[in-house]
Structures are given as structure tokens and as C-alpha cells.
Design a protein around this motif. Sequence first.
Motif, mmCIF file in Angstrom:
data_model
loop_
_atom_site.group_PDB
_atom_site.id
_atom_site.type_symbol
_atom_site.label_atom_id
_atom_site.label_comp_id
_atom_site.label_asym_id
_atom_site.label_seq_id
_atom_site.Cartn_x
_atom_site.Cartn_y
_atom_site.Cartn_z
ATOM 1 N N TRP A 16 0.776 -1.137 0.097
ATOM 2 C CA TRP A 16 -0.126 0.139 0.124
ATOM 3 C C TRP A 16 0.909 1.190 -0.073
ATOM 4 N N TYR A 17 0.495 2.257 -0.873
ATOM 5 C CA TYR A 17 1.162 3.566 -0.864
ATOM 6 C C TYR A 17 0.305 4.669 -0.714
ATOM 7 N N ALA A 18 0.677 5.860 0.040
ATOM 8 C CA ALA A 18 -0.258 6.844 0.186
ATOM 9 C C ALA A 18 0.687 7.911 -0.797
ATOM 10 N N VAL A 19 -0.152 8.529 -1.858
ATOM 11 C CA VAL A 19 0.461 9.434 -2.647
ATOM 12 C C VAL A 19 -0.174 10.976 -2.441
ATOM 13 N N ARG A 20 0.459 11.888 -1.978
ATOM 14 C CA ARG A 20 0.095 13.478 -1.949
ATOM 15 C C ARG A 20 0.211 14.086 -3.369
ATOM 16 N N CYS A 21 -0.829 14.572 -3.953
ATOM 17 C CA CYS A 21 -0.602 15.372 -4.985
ATOM 18 C C CYS A 21 -1.235 16.705 -4.601
ATOM 19 N N VAL A 22 -0.493 17.912 -5.387
ATOM 20 C CA VAL A 22 -0.872 19.235 -5.148
ATOM 21 C C VAL A 22 -1.602 19.920 -6.291
ATOM 22 N N PHE A 23 -2.768 20.510 -6.037
ATOM 23 C CA PHE A 23 -3.593 21.215 -6.946
ATOM 24 C C PHE A 23 -3.761 22.704 -6.850
ATOM 25 N N ALA A 24 -3.841 23.450 -7.826
ATOM 26 C CA ALA A 24 -4.000 24.924 -7.671
ATOM 27 C C ALA A 24 -5.471 25.279 -8.350
ATOM 28 N N MET A 25 -6.084 25.838 -7.826
ATOM 29 C CA MET A 25 -7.586 26.415 -7.911
ATOM 30 C C MET A 25 -7.663 27.802 -8.049
#
Length: 120
Positions: A16-25
Motif C-alpha cells: 500500500w502506498y499513500a500519494v500526496r498530490c498538489v492542486f491549484a484552483m
Amino acid sequence: MPGNILAVTDEPSSGWYAVRCVFAMEGVSEDAERTFEERVTLWRAESHDEAIDRAETEARDYATALALAEYVGLAQSYQLPDAPDDGVEVFSLLRDSDLAPSDYLDAFFDTGTKRQQKSP
């Protein structure tokens, strides 16, 4: 766009892997030009690379569905030492700093610009 960053652990693999992604709105807040979102998603994968590839595909779909969001290209992966369950750690990021604890919190977490609710 920044490249992918892998947060590699020496723990035995749970798969299992947790992946953090970043978004701009844009256009979300009246108080700021842009709002950034950090999302952590869980993936069953054979490697950090596979988890990031899958998370980035989902991140682009997520950004498209929101219409106002753009995936900014930052993905950080964390290999869970245990399978997901109540209380299991799902993400950890280590950062070196010479700041005192209160200054560190002010610089990175208590900036006054987060949308959060205080707990009693």
C-alpha cells in the motif's frame, strides 16, 4: 512543473502506498487569487513509481472534474509499513529545518491562510 518526489522508507512492503498530490484552483476564494489543495490517496501497487503513475492519472481526472483546478505536477509517495486499518500511518514527510518548533509551525502550517476548523 516540478518532478515527482519519492519518500522512500526502509520498512517491509505492505503493498500500500499513500500519494500526496498538489492542486491549484482559481476563483475559489474571494480572499486570494489561488487556493491550493493537497490530497492524499491510497494505492495498492508494486512500487513508488507505479503508485505515483496511478495517482497522477487520478489527479489529472480530479482536476478536470473540478474544472477550476490544475494538477501542478507534485506527487509524493509514502510506502505504508502496514495495510490500511484503524490508526495506521498513511503518510509521513520528513523535512530538515533549523527553525524552532513554534517558528516551524508558523512557517509551514499556521500561516493563517489555511481553511481549517479549530478543535475544542
